[in-house]
Scaffold this active site. Structure first.
Site, PDB file in Angstrom:
ATOM      1  N   TYR A  49       2.055   5.168   8.002  1.00 26.49           N
ATOM      2  CA  TYR A  49       0.836   5.046   8.803  1.00 26.49           C
ATOM      3  C   TYR A  49       1.131   5.063  10.301  1.00 26.49           C
ATOM      4  O   TYR A  49       0.631   5.900  11.048  1.00 26.49           O
ATOM      5  CB  TYR A  49       0.089   3.756   8.436  1.00 26.49           C
ATOM      6  CG  TYR A  49      -1.203   3.582   9.217  1.00 26.49           C
ATOM      7  CD1 TYR A  49      -2.408   4.006   8.692  1.00 26.49           C
ATOM      8  CD2 TYR A  49      -1.200   3.028  10.499  1.00 26.49           C
ATOM      9  CE1 TYR A  49      -3.588   3.875   9.420  1.00 26.49           C
ATOM     10  CE2 TYR A  49      -2.368   2.896  11.228  1.00 26.49           C
ATOM     11  CZ  TYR A  49      -3.561   3.315  10.680  1.00 26.49           C
ATOM     12  OH  TYR A  49      -4.714   3.204  11.409  1.00 26.49           O
ATOM     13  N   ASN A  97      18.665   9.689   4.153  1.00 30.84           N
ATOM     14  CA  ASN A  97      18.787   8.551   3.258  1.00 30.84           C
ATOM     15  C   ASN A  97      19.150   7.314   4.067  1.00 30.84           C
ATOM     16  O   ASN A  97      20.203   7.266   4.713  1.00 30.84           O
ATOM     17  CB  ASN A  97      19.867   8.833   2.202  1.00 30.84           C
ATOM     18  CG  ASN A  97      19.977   7.735   1.169  1.00 30.84           C
ATOM     19  OD1 ASN A  97      19.433   6.641   1.337  1.00 30.84           O
ATOM     20  ND2 ASN A  97      20.687   8.020   0.091  1.00 30.84           N
ATOM     21  N   LEU A  98      18.269   6.306   4.055  1.00 34.63           N
ATOM     22  CA  LEU A  98      18.511   5.087   4.830  1.00 34.63           C
ATOM     23  C   LEU A  98      19.839   4.431   4.492  1.00 34.63           C
ATOM     24  O   LEU A  98      20.475   3.810   5.340  1.00 34.63           O
ATOM     25  CB  LEU A  98      17.381   4.082   4.594  1.00 34.63           C
ATOM     26  CG  LEU A  98      16.055   4.319   5.326  1.00 34.63           C
ATOM     27  CD1 LEU A  98      15.012   3.329   4.840  1.00 34.63           C
ATOM     28  CD2 LEU A  98      16.230   4.200   6.828  1.00 34.63           C
ATOM     29  N   LYS A 129      12.679  -7.938   6.883  1.00 37.49           N
ATOM     30  CA  LYS A 129      12.357  -7.607   8.268  1.00 37.49           C
ATOM     31  C   LYS A 129      13.083  -8.523   9.247  1.00 37.49           C
ATOM     32  O   LYS A 129      13.516  -8.093  10.323  1.00 37.49           O
ATOM     33  CB  LYS A 129      10.847  -7.699   8.492  1.00 37.49           C
ATOM     34  CG  LYS A 129      10.017  -6.769   7.630  1.00 37.49           C
ATOM     35  CD  LYS A 129      10.381  -5.303   7.827  1.00 37.49           C
ATOM     36  CE  LYS A 129       9.941  -4.742   9.154  1.00 37.49           C
ATOM     37  NZ  LYS A 129      10.135  -3.273   9.242  1.00 37.49           N
ATOM     38  N   PRO A 149       4.129  -5.495  14.830  1.00 41.10           N
ATOM     39  CA  PRO A 149       2.715  -5.440  14.437  1.00 41.10           C
ATOM     40  C   PRO A 149       2.404  -6.358  13.262  1.00 41.10           C
ATOM     41  O   PRO A 149       3.285  -6.692  12.460  1.00 41.10           O
ATOM     42  CB  PRO A 149       2.514  -3.971  14.043  1.00 41.10           C
ATOM     43  CG  PRO A 149       3.872  -3.519  13.618  1.00 41.10           C
ATOM     44  CD  PRO A 149       4.851  -4.286  14.449  1.00 41.10           C
ATOM     45  N   ALA A 150       1.151  -6.772  13.180  1.00 37.25           N
ATOM     46  CA  ALA A 150       0.671  -7.516  12.012  1.00 37.25           C
ATOM     47  C   ALA A 150       0.041  -6.496  11.066  1.00 37.25           C
ATOM     48  O   ALA A 150       0.536  -5.378  10.940  1.00 37.25           O
ATOM     49  CB  ALA A 150      -0.335  -8.579  12.456  1.00 37.25           C
ATOM     50  N   VAL A 198      -2.037  -3.565  10.123  1.00 37.88           N
ATOM     51  CA  VAL A 198      -2.521  -2.458  10.937  1.00 37.88           C
ATOM     52  C   VAL A 198      -3.746  -1.843  10.278  1.00 37.88           C
ATOM     53  O   VAL A 198      -3.727  -1.518   9.085  1.00 37.88           O
ATOM     54  CB  VAL A 198      -1.430  -1.384  11.100  1.00 37.88           C
ATOM     55  CG1 VAL A 198      -1.912  -0.262  12.002  1.00 37.88           C
ATOM     56  CG2 VAL A 198      -0.167  -2.015  11.666  1.00 37.88           C
ATOM     57  N   TYR A 232      -3.967 -18.257  13.641  1.00 36.99           N
ATOM     58  CA  TYR A 232      -3.254 -18.577  14.869  1.00 36.99           C
ATOM     59  C   TYR A 232      -3.328 -17.359  15.781  1.00 36.99           C
ATOM     60  O   TYR A 232      -3.818 -16.300  15.406  1.00 36.99           O
ATOM     61  CB  TYR A 232      -1.788 -18.938  14.581  1.00 36.99           C
ATOM     62  CG  TYR A 232      -1.066 -17.897  13.757  1.00 36.99           C
ATOM     63  CD1 TYR A 232      -0.320 -16.900  14.367  1.00 36.99           C
ATOM     64  CD2 TYR A 232      -1.135 -17.908  12.367  1.00 36.99           C
ATOM     65  CE1 TYR A 232       0.333 -15.934  13.625  1.00 36.99           C
ATOM     66  CE2 TYR A 232      -0.489 -16.947  11.610  1.00 36.99           C
ATOM     67  CZ  TYR A 232       0.240 -15.968  12.240  1.00 36.99           C
ATOM     68  OH  TYR A 232       0.875 -15.014  11.502  1.00 36.99           O
TER      69      TYR A 232
END
Length: 252
Positions: A20, A68-69, A171, A194-195, A197, A216
């Site tokens: 995204y 490939n990660l 993360k 980001p929270a 999205v 919060y």
């Protein structure tokens, strides 16, 4: 953001380009005249690439790559010659059977593999890492409406393990490792956290997630200092409903 051609002649890399956030990055970067080297899981899958290839400027300035990660060096040729790198690729699963292989390894090793490729390329001037508020807020501290979470916060890996919040842990470990690596190598890096999205979708598929009500506040000062302008919530809600309806995820 302005729509000037300030990226003319410059090359940037976007990892996980079919996601995204990354899809919007590719769109905006092409609009600004950049040449974009984008990595996707499968360049032959139209669900991952068709929308990217439809962007203005894609025919002339978008190059798609498979990477490939978990494979060290797989980003070397993609990053080589780039002025900047946007690393967004990371698995997002809330319900996993094997956290180590499904979440932790791809997030941690993937981030370090991309950064190792950046360290090899003298052309890279800045790396932008898409992290998450997940790497910020999960530390056991109380989160009430009067609390403002800012860049001094960091999620606690031990608390994440104890509470079995594996995505959060992935993360957190990835961002922590990234900061240690870039400081050691002298790489200029910015992280964006980001929270949830929301907004119109560019890709044809939709992420399955459960929204939550914020209790919060999140500081926006650092983001604003980078020139980021926030879309009002009412506008984003209207746009995402229209987008989901247009793509026939639901009807009313």
């Amino acid at each position: 953001m302005s729509n000037g051609r300030r990226g003319s002649g410059k090359v940037v890399c976007v990892t996980g380009a079919s996601g995204y956030i990354a899809s919007w990055l590719v769109k905006f970067l092409l609009q600004r005249g950049y040449t974009v080297k984008a990595s996707v899981r499968d360049p032959t899958d139209p669900k991952r690439t068709e929308h990217l290839n439809s962007f203005d400027g894609a025919k002339e300035r978008l190059q798609l790559f498979k990477a490939n990660l978990l494979e060290e060096g797989s980003f070397d040729s993609i990053v080589d010659g780039c002025d900047g790198v946007f690393h967004t690729a990371s698995p997002v699963y809330l319900d996993v059977r094997d956290p180590q292989t499904e979440l932790l390894e791809p997030a941690l090793k993937g981030t370090l593999n991309v950064l190792k490729s950046c360290a090899k390329s003298p052309s890279v001037r800045r790396v932008v890492l898409t992290s998450s508020t997940a790497a910020v807020v999960v530390n056991g501290k109380p989160r009430t409406p009067d609390v403002v979470v800012d860049e001094t916060w960091f999620s606690d890996p031990n608390f994440c393990r104890e509470t079995k919040q594996w995505y959060v842990l992935s993360k957190t470990l990835a961002e922590d490792a990234a900061w240690k690596f870039v400081k050691e190598k002298g790489i200029d890096m910015v992280t964006i956290n980001p929270a949830m999205v929301i907004g119109p979708l560019l890709q044809p598929t939709c992420a399955d997630d459960e929204p939550f009500m914020p209790t919060y506040q999140m500081s926006k000062e650092k983001a604003k200092s980078l020139g980021i302008e926030y879309t009002p919530l009412e506008v984003s809600l209207k746009e995402i409903v229209e987008s989901l309806k247009e793509k026939q995820f639901f009807s009313f």
